[in-house]
Design an enzyme around this catalytic site. Structure first.
Site, PDB file in Angstrom:
ATOM      1  N   GLU A  85      27.435   0.025  65.043  1.00  0.00           N
ATOM      2  CA  GLU A  85      28.872  -0.150  64.822  1.00  0.00           C
ATOM      3  C   GLU A  85      29.492  -1.004  65.909  1.00  0.00           C
ATOM      4  O   GLU A  85      29.056  -0.990  67.054  1.00  0.00           O
ATOM      5  CB  GLU A  85      29.566   1.216  64.828  1.00  0.00           C
ATOM      6  CG  GLU A  85      29.140   2.061  63.658  1.00  0.00           C
ATOM      7  CD  GLU A  85      29.999   3.298  63.501  1.00  0.00           C
ATOM      8  OE1 GLU A  85      29.897   3.933  62.450  1.00  0.00           O
ATOM      9  OE2 GLU A  85      30.765   3.635  64.413  1.00  0.00           O
ATOM     10  N   CYS A  99      34.767  -4.397  71.008  1.00  0.00           N
ATOM     11  CA  CYS A  99      34.028  -3.319  71.663  1.00  0.00           C
ATOM     12  C   CYS A  99      32.636  -3.334  71.031  1.00  0.00           C
ATOM     13  O   CYS A  99      32.500  -3.109  69.834  1.00  0.00           O
ATOM     14  CB  CYS A  99      34.774  -2.015  71.370  1.00  0.00           C
ATOM     15  SG  CYS A  99      33.941  -0.555  71.957  1.00  0.00           S
ATOM     16  N   CYS A 110      26.233  12.889  76.265  1.00  0.00           N
ATOM     17  CA  CYS A 110      27.468  13.503  76.752  1.00  0.00           C
ATOM     18  C   CYS A 110      27.964  14.451  75.654  1.00  0.00           C
ATOM     19  O   CYS A 110      27.937  14.095  74.471  1.00  0.00           O
ATOM     20  CB  CYS A 110      28.516  12.444  77.043  1.00  0.00           C
ATOM     21  SG  CYS A 110      27.960  11.270  78.285  1.00  0.00           S
ATOM     22  N   GLU A 159      24.145   3.250  76.066  1.00  0.00           N
ATOM     23  CA  GLU A 159      24.356   3.172  77.516  1.00  0.00           C
ATOM     24  C   GLU A 159      23.815   1.803  77.990  1.00  0.00           C
ATOM     25  O   GLU A 159      22.598   1.600  78.049  1.00  0.00           O
ATOM     26  CB  GLU A 159      23.611   4.339  78.186  1.00  0.00           C
ATOM     27  CG  GLU A 159      23.477   4.245  79.681  1.00  0.00           C
ATOM     28  CD  GLU A 159      24.768   3.872  80.407  1.00  0.00           C
ATOM     29  OE1 GLU A 159      25.783   4.562  80.225  1.00  0.00           O
ATOM     30  OE2 GLU A 159      24.761   2.876  81.164  1.00  0.00           O
ATOM     31  N   LEU A 214      33.305   8.851  84.211  1.00  0.00           N
ATOM     32  CA  LEU A 214      33.111   9.883  85.240  1.00  0.00           C
ATOM     33  C   LEU A 214      33.282  11.299  84.690  1.00  0.00           C
ATOM     34  O   LEU A 214      32.383  12.118  84.762  1.00  0.00           O
ATOM     35  CB  LEU A 214      34.095   9.607  86.378  1.00  0.00           C
ATOM     36  CG  LEU A 214      33.763  10.282  87.686  1.00  0.00           C
ATOM     37  CD1 LEU A 214      32.452   9.770  88.244  1.00  0.00           C
ATOM     38  CD2 LEU A 214      34.894  10.058  88.683  1.00  0.00           C
TER      39      LEU A 214
END
Ligand code: SAH
Ligand code: SF4
Length: 345
Positions: A85, A99, A110, A159, A214
């Site tokens: 995507e 993006c 996560c 990532e 973070l």
């Protein structure tokens, strides 16, 4: 498009050097959607290229557009049948941002992220990464969308620093004046904290923006939310960022998704301030507080008031901090919502 392959093909076809200039101007400058539109090329050259080196390594499966027209989300088919995507956003009337994804799925897992729920299938090739930008440029041309696409954020699926080599090659292609020609300062890479690659990135790309996801100021909390914190804890991350600042001397953006009752209390803000104090000069550190976008996970968004209190604590600690509402929620195209569901396949 793989520029190296296409240039080699042109040479093999016995074409003079200026043919590549004609191709790249048409592909990157005019965002043509097929070789056929490059009419300055001999017809048989166009045919030969189209057969062997498709202009795009990705194919549109579906595009959804948000109600306000400011977010477009595409599902793209890859050559091996995987799906990825990518999102096109219009934060201001004439500027567009894309993006892009670096992997199909993500191994970091996560707990609040829809992509993380998928696990990792594979990393994308540099061509598949940059072709997302090319796809949107062609899309804007076909739809006659006004304005320029000159901002790229690596904040889609995956990532980026788990596939550093591919991402590094893709960045060089995007920055290359003879290809995409996107200013390094208009590109941002977001990582959940692969410490060794952060320092390397500062040396390789001192002008590209860095964002760190973070989400917590203590190891105990961060390991719960971002399991990779076990491998690269907050001390390792702080050291990598100090190295980064040494070489890049650039502002760092921290992303902090506010999760109700988990990381949004005043003491969480104070822990964050204490950790940031050990990273670098305050003027180089900016905290983006992100409103949680609903995913199929047990987390809840923070109340508005708690978000304000959190932000005040950051400001009191001396850190610039903004609360970010994301575009594209109604099409599941906002941060952390990118996932390929079974119904999409
Ligand atoms: N894997 C990289 C790049 C993805 S960026 C990274 O994590 O940095 C996607 C951003 O959206 C990250 O900052 C991520 O923490 C955030 N995010 C993930 N899930 C989210 C959610 N449900 N709501 C809001 N933001 C989310
Ligand atoms: Fe992977 Fe980033 Fe999602 Fe974490 S937030 S699971 S690192 S894509």
């Amino acid at each position: 498009m793989d520029a190296v392959q296409v240039q080699a093909a042109l040479t093999a076809l016995g074409q003079p050097k200026f043919r590549w200039d004609q191709v790249r101007q048409a592909v990157f400058g005019q965002a043509v959607s097929s070789y056929d539109e490059i009419t300055v090329l001999p017809a048989e050259t166009r045919r030969a290229l189209a057969e062997k080196f498709p202009l795009l390594s990705v194919r549109e499966r579906r595009v959804d557009v948000s109600g306000d027209g400011r977010a477009h989300k595409a599902l793209l088919d890859l050559a091996d049948g995987r799906i990825v995507e990518t999102v096109l956003l219009r934060p201001s009337p004439t500027r567009w941002t894309t993006c892009i994804s670096s992997q199909v799925g993500c191994a970091v897992a996560c707990t609040f992220c829809a992509t993380g729920l998928m696990g990792l299938t594979r990393s994308l090739t540099p061509e598949e990464i940059t072709d997302q930008v090319l796809f949107w440029r062609q899309y804007m041309m076909k739809k006659a969308l006004p304005g320029r696409l000159d901002n790229v954020v690596y904040m889609g699926m995956g990532e980026p620093f788990a596939c550093y080599d591919q991402v590094s090659t893709s960045l060089k292609i995007l920055i290359d004046q003879k290809q995409f020609g996107i200013g390094a300062r208009h590109i941002s890479v977001s990582t959940s904290g692969v410490a060794p690659k952060i320092a390397l990135f500062g040396r390789d790309f001192p002008q590209v923006n860095l964002a760190i996801s973070l989400h917590a100021g203590t190891d105990e909390l961060r390991t719960r939310l971002v399991p990779m914190n076990k491998a690269f804890n907050l001390a390792a991350l702080a050291q990598a960022l100090r190295d980064y600042i040494q070489s890049a001397n650039r502002k760092i953006f921290f992303e902090y998704v506010l999760l109700k009752g988990e990381n949004d209390r005043p003491e969480d803000a104070d822990a964050l301030v204490r950790w940031l104090d050990g990273v670098g000069p305050k003027e180089l550190l900016h905290v983006n507080l992100i409103v949680f976008n609903q995913t199929n996970t047990p987390h809840q968004p923070t109340d508005e008031n708690d978000a304000r209190v959190f932000q005040q604590r950051m400001l009191a600690g001396g850190y610039k901090s903004t609360v970010r509402q994301n575009l594209g929620r109604d099409i599941d195209g906002a941060c952390g919502q990118l996932v390929v569901l079974e119904k999409d396949q």
